[in-house]
Design an enzyme around this catalytic site. Structure first.
Site, mmCIF file in Angstrom:
data_model
loop_
_atom_site.group_PDB
_atom_site.id
_atom_site.type_symbol
_atom_site.label_atom_id
_atom_site.label_comp_id
_atom_site.label_asym_id
_atom_site.label_seq_id
_atom_site.Cartn_x
_atom_site.Cartn_y
_atom_site.Cartn_z
ATOM 1 N N GLU A 4 34.384 35.490 35.214
ATOM 2 C CA GLU A 4 35.330 36.604 35.137
ATOM 3 C C GLU A 4 34.586 37.937 35.090
ATOM 4 O O GLU A 4 35.004 38.916 35.726
ATOM 5 C CB GLU A 4 36.241 36.458 33.920
ATOM 6 C CG GLU A 4 37.332 37.493 33.842
ATOM 7 C CD GLU A 4 38.301 37.436 35.019
ATOM 8 O OE1 GLU A 4 38.575 38.515 35.607
ATOM 9 O OE2 GLU A 4 38.785 36.345 35.360
ATOM 10 N N GLU A 30 34.480 43.447 41.936
ATOM 11 C CA GLU A 30 35.620 44.318 42.231
ATOM 12 C C GLU A 30 35.255 45.783 42.062
ATOM 13 O O GLU A 30 35.604 46.620 42.894
ATOM 14 C CB GLU A 30 36.810 43.952 41.346
ATOM 15 C CG GLU A 30 37.464 42.640 41.728
ATOM 16 C CD GLU A 30 38.662 42.295 40.853
ATOM 17 O OE1 GLU A 30 38.902 42.995 39.841
ATOM 18 O OE2 GLU A 30 39.352 41.319 41.188
#
Length: 128
Positions: free
Chosen positions: A65, A72
Site C-alpha cells: 500500500e 501514485e
C-alpha cells in the site's frame, strides 16, 4: 556520523508510514484490519508459526500500500494531464495491493476460522 545517518533514515521511513496512515484512506482500512486481526490472534492464542504467517502477510499488504501510494504520487508529480500509461501505472500498483489484500483475507480466514469455529461452538454448548 554513520549512526546519525542511520537514525535519520529510520526517522524518514517512520515519517513515510505516518504520511500513509494520515493521508491514505486505504492504509487506514488496512491498519484497522490489522488491529482487528492482531486482537483476534491474541485472544485465540494462535501458534508461533501462525503469528509469523500473519505478521508477514500484514507487513506485505502495508508495504504494498505504501509503494502504491508512492507510485501514485510520483505519477501525479510527473504529469497533470491524462495519459494512458500514467493511468496504467496507477492501476497496476493498485491491482498489486488488491491482489495481495485478497490473498491476505484468505490467509487470515484460514488461520483464524478454526479458532473462531471452536470458540463459537463451545459458546453455544455452554449456553444450552
Amino acid at each position: 556520523m554513520r549512526w546519525k545517518q542511520f537514525v535519520a533514515s529510520v526517522l524518514y521511513a517512520l515519517n513515510g508510514i505516518r504520511i500513509a496512515i494520515c493521508h491514505e484512506r486505504n492504509m487506514r482500512i488496512h491498519f484497522a484490519a490489522t488491529i482487528a486481526v492482531i486482537v483476534a490472534a491474541a485472544i485465540f492464542r494462535i501458534s508461533k508459526m501462525e503469528w509469523l504467517v500473519l505478521l508477514l502477510t500484514i507487513g506485505a499488504v502495508m508495504s504494498l500500500e505504501i509503494v502504491n501510494s508512492a507510485i501514485e504520487r510520483t505519477v501525479d508529480l510527473v504529469t497533470d494531464e491524462y495519459r494512458p500509461l500514467a493511468k496504467e501505472a496507477k492501476d497496476l500498483a493498485a491491482g498489486a495491493v488488491l491482489m495481495f489484500a485478497f490473498i491476505s483475507v484468505i490467509i487470515g480466514i484460514s488461520i483464524l476460522f478454526p479458532y473462531m469455529y471452536v470458540f463459537f461452538k463451545n459458546s453455544l454448548h455452554f449456553h444450552k
